[in-house]
Enzyme design. Structure first.
Site, PDB file in Angstrom:
ATOM      1  N   ARG A   1      -3.779 -20.849  34.524  1.00  6.99           N
ATOM      2  CA  ARG A   1      -3.332 -21.410  33.428  1.00  6.99           C
ATOM      3  C   ARG A   1      -3.909 -20.217  32.452  1.00  6.99           C
ATOM      4  O   ARG A   1      -5.072 -19.118  32.385  1.00  6.99           O
ATOM      5  CB  ARG A   1      -4.865 -22.714  32.237  1.00  6.99           C
ATOM      6  CG  ARG A   1      -3.981 -23.613  33.339  1.00  6.99           C
ATOM      7  CD  ARG A   1      -5.746 -24.679  32.980  1.00  6.99           C
ATOM      8  NE  ARG A   1      -6.538 -24.016  32.170  1.00  6.99           N
ATOM      9  CZ  ARG A   1      -7.637 -25.175  31.698  1.00  6.99           C
ATOM     10  NH1 ARG A   1      -7.812 -26.458  32.640  1.00  6.99           N
ATOM     11  NH2 ARG A   1      -8.520 -25.264  30.847  1.00  6.99           N
TER      12      ARG A   1
ATOM     13  N   ARG B   1     -13.489 -18.927  24.744  1.00 10.26           N
ATOM     14  CA  ARG B   1     -13.454 -19.878  24.911  1.00 10.26           C
ATOM     15  C   ARG B   1     -15.215 -20.297  24.904  1.00 10.26           C
ATOM     16  O   ARG B   1     -16.034 -21.462  24.388  1.00 10.26           O
ATOM     17  CB  ARG B   1     -12.791 -20.325  26.279  1.00 10.26           C
ATOM     18  CG  ARG B   1     -11.508 -20.796  26.003  1.00 10.26           C
ATOM     19  CD  ARG B   1     -10.572 -20.813  27.020  1.00 10.26           C
ATOM     20  NE  ARG B   1     -10.798 -22.223  27.499  1.00 10.26           N
ATOM     21  CZ  ARG B   1     -10.768 -22.356  29.231  1.00 10.26           C
ATOM     22  NH1 ARG B   1     -11.118 -21.313  29.892  1.00 10.26           N
ATOM     23  NH2 ARG B   1     -11.246 -23.505  29.736  1.00 10.26           N
TER      24      ARG B   1
ATOM     25  N   LYS C   1     -16.679 -29.539  35.205  1.00 12.20           N
ATOM     26  CA  LYS C   1     -17.249 -30.742  35.379  1.00 12.20           C
ATOM     27  C   LYS C   1     -15.305 -31.649  35.690  1.00 12.20           C
ATOM     28  O   LYS C   1     -15.386 -32.684  35.862  1.00 12.20           O
ATOM     29  CB  LYS C   1     -16.834 -30.744  33.893  1.00 12.20           C
ATOM     30  CG  LYS C   1     -17.458 -29.903  32.331  1.00 12.20           C
ATOM     31  CD  LYS C   1     -17.789 -30.880  31.284  1.00 12.20           C
ATOM     32  CE  LYS C   1     -16.446 -30.062  30.836  1.00 12.20           C
ATOM     33  NZ  LYS C   1     -16.943 -28.826  30.960  1.00 12.20           N
TER      34      LYS C   1
ATOM     35  N   ARG D   1     -15.959 -32.587  21.870  1.00 10.57           N
ATOM     36  CA  ARG D   1     -16.060 -31.172  21.813  1.00 10.57           C
ATOM     37  C   ARG D   1     -16.016 -30.622  20.428  1.00 10.57           C
ATOM     38  O   ARG D   1     -16.752 -29.599  19.999  1.00 10.57           O
ATOM     39  CB  ARG D   1     -14.758 -30.045  22.271  1.00 10.57           C
ATOM     40  CG  ARG D   1     -14.605 -29.800  23.674  1.00 10.57           C
ATOM     41  CD  ARG D   1     -12.928 -29.319  23.573  1.00 10.57           C
ATOM     42  NE  ARG D   1     -13.098 -28.265  24.796  1.00 10.57           N
ATOM     43  CZ  ARG D   1     -12.955 -28.851  25.589  1.00 10.57           C
ATOM     44  NH1 ARG D   1     -12.343 -29.215  26.475  1.00 10.57           N
ATOM     45  NH2 ARG D   1     -12.525 -27.627  26.981  1.00 10.57           N
TER      46      ARG D   1
ATOM     47  N   ARG E   1      -9.553 -20.310  39.074  1.00 11.20           N
ATOM     48  CA  ARG E   1      -9.801 -21.516  39.236  1.00 11.20           C
ATOM     49  C   ARG E   1      -7.976 -20.868  39.043  1.00 11.20           C
ATOM     50  O   ARG E   1      -7.719 -20.869  38.617  1.00 11.20           O
ATOM     51  CB  ARG E   1     -10.345 -21.991  37.863  1.00 11.20           C
ATOM     52  CG  ARG E   1      -9.083 -23.092  37.096  1.00 11.20           C
ATOM     53  CD  ARG E   1     -10.160 -24.217  36.953  1.00 11.20           C
ATOM     54  NE  ARG E   1     -10.287 -23.677  35.483  1.00 11.20           N
ATOM     55  CZ  ARG E   1     -10.431 -23.874  34.765  1.00 11.20           C
ATOM     56  NH1 ARG E   1     -11.476 -24.737  35.590  1.00 11.20           N
ATOM     57  NH2 ARG E   1     -10.886 -23.856  33.536  1.00 11.20           N
TER      58      ARG E   1
END
Ligand code: AMP
Length: 217
Positions: free
Chosen positions: A164, A175, A17, A92, A131
Protein backbone atom coordinates in the site's frame (compact mmCIF):
# COMPACT_ATOMS: atom_id res chain seq x y z
CA UNK A 1 -21.52 -18.29 17.67
CA UNK A 2 -23.11 -15.86 20.13
CA UNK A 3 -26.35 -13.91 19.95
CA UNK A 4 -24.85 -10.47 19.49
CA UNK A 5 -21.40 -9.07 19.77
CA UNK A 6 -20.42 -5.48 19.12
CA UNK A 7 -16.69 -4.98 19.15
CA UNK A 8 -14.13 -2.32 18.35
CA UNK A 9 -10.47 -3.06 17.61
CA UNK A 10 -8.37 -0.08 18.62
CA UNK A 11 -4.63 0.45 18.32
CA UNK A 12 -1.87 1.90 16.15
CA UNK A 13 -1.51 0.98 12.47
CA UNK A 14 0.48 -2.24 12.00
CA UNK A 15 -0.40 -3.70 15.39
CA UNK A 16 -2.20 -6.68 13.83
CA UNK A 17 -5.81 -5.54 14.24
CA UNK A 18 -6.81 -6.42 10.67
CA UNK A 19 -5.42 -9.95 10.79
CA UNK A 20 -7.06 -10.69 14.14
CA UNK A 21 -10.30 -8.98 13.10
CA UNK A 22 -10.58 -11.37 10.17
CA UNK A 23 -10.21 -14.33 12.54
CA UNK A 24 -12.62 -13.07 15.24
CA UNK A 25 -15.29 -12.12 12.70
CA UNK A 26 -15.26 -15.70 11.33
CA UNK A 27 -15.08 -17.28 14.79
CA UNK A 28 -18.09 -15.35 16.12
CA UNK A 29 -20.03 -15.10 12.85
CA UNK A 30 -20.15 -11.29 12.82
CA UNK A 31 -19.32 -8.93 9.94
CA UNK A 32 -16.00 -7.11 10.04
CA UNK A 33 -16.16 -3.48 9.04
CA UNK A 34 -12.80 -2.03 8.16
CA UNK A 35 -13.05 1.66 7.28
CA UNK A 36 -9.60 1.40 5.65
CA UNK A 37 -10.90 -1.37 3.33
CA UNK A 38 -14.13 0.54 2.60
CA UNK A 39 -12.15 3.67 1.75
CA UNK A 40 -9.61 1.80 -0.40
CA UNK A 41 -12.54 0.25 -2.28
CA UNK A 42 -13.96 3.71 -2.98
CA UNK A 43 -10.52 4.90 -4.14
CA UNK A 44 -10.16 1.90 -6.46
CA UNK A 45 -13.60 2.51 -7.95
CA UNK A 46 -12.83 6.23 -8.28
CA UNK A 47 -16.11 7.25 -6.66
CA UNK A 48 -16.53 10.90 -5.59
CA UNK A 49 -15.90 9.84 -2.01
CA UNK A 50 -12.83 7.83 -3.08
CA UNK A 51 -11.33 10.73 -5.01
CA UNK A 52 -11.78 12.94 -1.97
CA UNK A 53 -10.31 10.35 0.42
CA UNK A 54 -7.25 9.41 -1.66
CA UNK A 55 -5.17 12.52 -1.01
CA UNK A 56 -5.58 12.16 2.77
CA UNK A 57 -4.82 8.44 2.70
CA UNK A 58 -1.71 8.77 0.56
CA UNK A 59 -0.33 11.32 3.01
CA UNK A 60 -1.09 9.05 5.98
CA UNK A 61 -3.63 11.54 7.33
CA UNK A 62 -7.16 10.82 8.50
CA UNK A 63 -10.03 11.22 6.07
CA UNK A 64 -12.47 13.89 7.38
CA UNK A 65 -14.82 12.62 10.10
CA UNK A 66 -18.06 13.31 8.23
CA UNK A 67 -16.94 11.18 5.27
CA UNK A 68 -16.05 8.17 7.41
CA UNK A 69 -19.04 8.52 9.72
CA UNK A 70 -21.34 8.52 6.68
CA UNK A 71 -19.79 5.27 5.44
CA UNK A 72 -20.08 3.56 8.83
CA UNK A 73 -23.63 4.76 9.46
CA UNK A 74 -24.78 3.24 6.18
CA UNK A 75 -23.15 -0.10 7.04
CA UNK A 76 -24.37 -0.26 10.64
CA UNK A 77 -27.93 0.40 9.53
CA UNK A 78 -27.78 -2.47 7.04
CA UNK A 79 -29.36 -5.84 7.80
CA UNK A 80 -26.03 -7.69 8.07
CA UNK A 81 -24.99 -5.67 11.16
CA UNK A 82 -28.15 -6.07 13.22
CA UNK A 83 -26.73 -8.98 15.24
CA UNK A 84 -23.34 -7.50 15.87
CA UNK A 85 -20.22 -6.27 14.16
CA UNK A 86 -16.51 -5.81 14.55
CA UNK A 87 -15.20 -2.34 13.76
CA UNK A 88 -11.57 -2.35 12.63
CA UNK A 89 -10.03 1.13 12.30
CA UNK A 90 -13.10 3.03 13.44
CA UNK A 91 -13.54 5.19 15.46
CA UNK A 92 -10.22 6.99 15.09
CA UNK A 93 -11.18 10.35 16.64
CA UNK A 94 -13.30 11.43 19.60
CA UNK A 95 -15.99 12.98 17.33
CA UNK A 96 -16.24 9.63 15.48
CA UNK A 97 -16.65 7.81 18.81
CA UNK A 98 -19.34 10.28 19.90
CA UNK A 99 -21.23 9.80 16.64
CA UNK A 100 -20.99 6.03 16.96
CA UNK A 101 -22.45 6.22 20.45
CA UNK A 102 -25.34 8.38 19.25
CA UNK A 103 -26.03 5.94 16.43
CA UNK A 104 -25.97 2.87 18.70
CA UNK A 105 -28.05 4.58 21.39
CA UNK A 106 -30.69 5.45 18.82
CA UNK A 107 -31.03 1.73 18.11
CA UNK A 108 -30.96 0.75 21.79
CA UNK A 109 -27.61 -1.00 21.29
CA UNK A 110 -24.33 -0.74 23.16
CA UNK A 111 -20.74 -1.81 22.74
CA UNK A 112 -19.67 -5.09 24.28
CA UNK A 113 -15.93 -4.52 24.26
CA UNK A 114 -13.16 -2.33 22.88
CA UNK A 115 -9.94 -4.28 22.42
CA UNK A 116 -6.89 -2.10 22.60
CA UNK A 117 -3.86 -3.74 20.90
CA UNK A 118 -0.38 -2.72 22.02
CA UNK A 119 3.04 -3.29 20.42
CA UNK A 120 6.48 -1.62 20.76
CA UNK A 121 7.20 0.94 18.04
CA UNK A 122 10.10 -0.97 16.43
CA UNK A 123 7.80 -3.99 15.98
CA UNK A 124 5.09 -1.78 14.48
CA UNK A 125 7.51 -0.39 11.90
CA UNK A 126 8.70 -3.92 11.00
CA UNK A 127 5.11 -5.13 10.59
CA UNK A 128 4.02 -2.21 8.43
CA UNK A 129 7.07 -2.21 6.17
CA UNK A 130 6.77 -5.98 5.53
CA UNK A 131 3.03 -5.90 4.95
CA UNK A 132 1.73 -6.90 1.52
CA UNK A 133 -1.96 -6.60 0.64
CA UNK A 134 -4.29 -8.10 -1.92
CA UNK A 135 -6.03 -5.25 -3.77
CA UNK A 136 -8.79 -7.65 -4.84
CA UNK A 137 -9.91 -9.74 -1.85
CA UNK A 138 -8.17 -7.63 0.88
CA UNK A 139 -6.18 -10.55 2.31
CA UNK A 140 -3.11 -9.35 4.19
CA UNK A 141 0.36 -10.96 4.32
CA UNK A 142 3.77 -10.21 5.75
CA UNK A 143 6.95 -10.98 3.82
CA UNK A 144 8.42 -12.88 6.79
CA UNK A 145 5.69 -13.60 9.34
CA UNK A 146 2.78 -14.52 7.02
CA UNK A 147 4.25 -15.07 3.53
CA UNK A 148 1.97 -16.15 0.67
CA UNK A 149 2.58 -19.67 -0.69
CA UNK A 150 3.76 -18.21 -4.02
CA UNK A 151 5.89 -15.08 -3.84
CA UNK A 152 3.87 -11.93 -4.59
CA UNK A 153 0.61 -13.80 -5.31
CA UNK A 154 -2.50 -13.90 -3.14
CA UNK A 155 -3.25 -17.42 -1.78
CA UNK A 156 -6.97 -16.70 -1.73
CA UNK A 157 -7.71 -15.19 -5.14
CA UNK A 158 -4.47 -15.30 -7.16
CA UNK A 159 -4.17 -11.51 -7.63
CA UNK A 160 -0.76 -9.77 -7.55
CA UNK A 161 0.02 -8.52 -4.05
CA UNK A 162 0.92 -4.86 -3.54
CA UNK A 163 2.54 -2.68 -0.93
CA UNK A 164 0.00 0.00 0.00
CA UNK A 165 1.17 3.57 -0.72
CA UNK A 166 0.71 4.44 2.94
CA UNK A 167 2.78 1.42 4.08
CA UNK A 168 5.91 2.87 2.45
CA UNK A 169 8.62 3.98 4.94
CA UNK A 170 8.16 7.72 4.29
CA UNK A 171 4.50 7.59 5.41
CA UNK A 172 4.82 5.33 8.46
CA UNK A 173 6.11 8.04 10.84
CA UNK A 174 3.34 10.47 9.95
CA UNK A 175 0.67 7.78 10.43
CA UNK A 176 2.06 7.00 13.88
CA UNK A 177 2.05 10.72 14.71
CA UNK A 178 -1.58 11.00 13.61
CA UNK A 179 -2.43 7.96 15.73
CA UNK A 180 -0.89 9.41 18.90
CA UNK A 181 -2.48 12.80 18.40
CA UNK A 182 -5.97 11.91 17.22
CA UNK A 183 -6.71 8.26 18.04
CA UNK A 184 -4.84 7.51 21.29
CA UNK A 185 -7.25 9.74 23.32
CA UNK A 186 -9.87 7.03 22.68
CA UNK A 187 -8.02 4.75 25.12
CA UNK A 188 -9.05 6.97 28.06
CA UNK A 189 -12.45 7.61 26.44
CA UNK A 190 -13.35 3.91 26.46
CA UNK A 191 -11.57 3.20 29.77
CA UNK A 192 -13.93 5.71 31.36
CA UNK A 193 -16.86 3.77 29.91
CA UNK A 194 -15.55 0.50 31.37
CA UNK A 195 -15.45 -1.34 28.06
CA UNK A 196 -11.71 -1.32 27.32
CA UNK A 197 -9.51 -4.43 27.45
CA UNK A 198 -5.82 -4.23 26.66
CA UNK A 199 -4.21 -6.93 24.52
CA UNK A 200 -0.51 -7.52 24.04
CA UNK A 201 -0.07 -7.68 20.25
CA UNK A 202 3.45 -9.13 20.13
CA UNK A 203 4.35 -12.67 19.11
CA UNK A 204 3.03 -15.03 16.48
CA UNK A 205 -0.47 -14.65 14.99
CA UNK A 206 -1.62 -17.83 16.81
CA UNK A 207 -0.41 -16.57 20.18
CA UNK A 208 -2.32 -13.31 19.81
CA UNK A 209 -5.39 -15.30 18.68
CA UNK A 210 -5.27 -17.38 21.86
CA UNK A 211 -5.00 -14.29 24.09
CA UNK A 212 -7.84 -12.67 22.19
CA UNK A 213 -10.19 -15.65 22.54
CA UNK A 214 -9.42 -15.88 26.25
CA UNK A 215 -10.39 -12.21 26.62
CA UNK A 216 -13.60 -12.55 24.63
CA UNK A 217 -14.86 -15.79 26.11
P1 AMP B 1 -6.19 1.40 7.77
O1 AMP B 1 -6.38 0.40 6.69
O2 AMP B 1 -7.13 1.21 8.91
O3 AMP B 1 -4.75 1.51 8.21
O4 AMP B 1 -6.58 2.83 7.14
C1 AMP B 1 -5.88 3.37 6.04
C2 AMP B 1 -6.16 4.84 5.91
O5 AMP B 1 -7.56 5.05 5.67
C3 AMP B 1 -5.84 5.69 7.14
O6 AMP B 1 -4.49 6.06 7.21
C4 AMP B 1 -6.76 6.89 6.90
O7 AMP B 1 -6.24 7.75 5.91
C5 AMP B 1 -8.01 6.22 6.33
N1 AMP B 1 -8.95 5.83 7.41
C6 AMP B 1 -9.30 4.56 7.77
N2 AMP B 1 -10.17 4.57 8.79
C7 AMP B 1 -10.38 5.88 9.10
C8 AMP B 1 -11.16 6.56 10.08
N3 AMP B 1 -11.92 5.88 10.96
N4 AMP B 1 -11.12 7.92 10.09
C9 AMP B 1 -10.38 8.61 9.22
N5 AMP B 1 -9.61 8.04 8.28
C10 AMP B 1 -9.60 6.68 8.21
Amino acid sequence: MVDTMRLIFLGPPGVGKGTQAEFVAKEFGIPKLSTGDLLRDSVQKKTTLGLKAKEFMDRGELVPDEVVIGLVREKLNSAECQNGFLLDGFPRTVPQADQLEILLNSKGDGLDRVLYFTLPKNEIVKRISGRRSCPQCKAVYHVQAIPPKKNGICDVCGADLIQRNDDKPETIESRLGVYHEQTAPLIEYYKAKNVLSELEGSGAVNDVQRRLLALLS
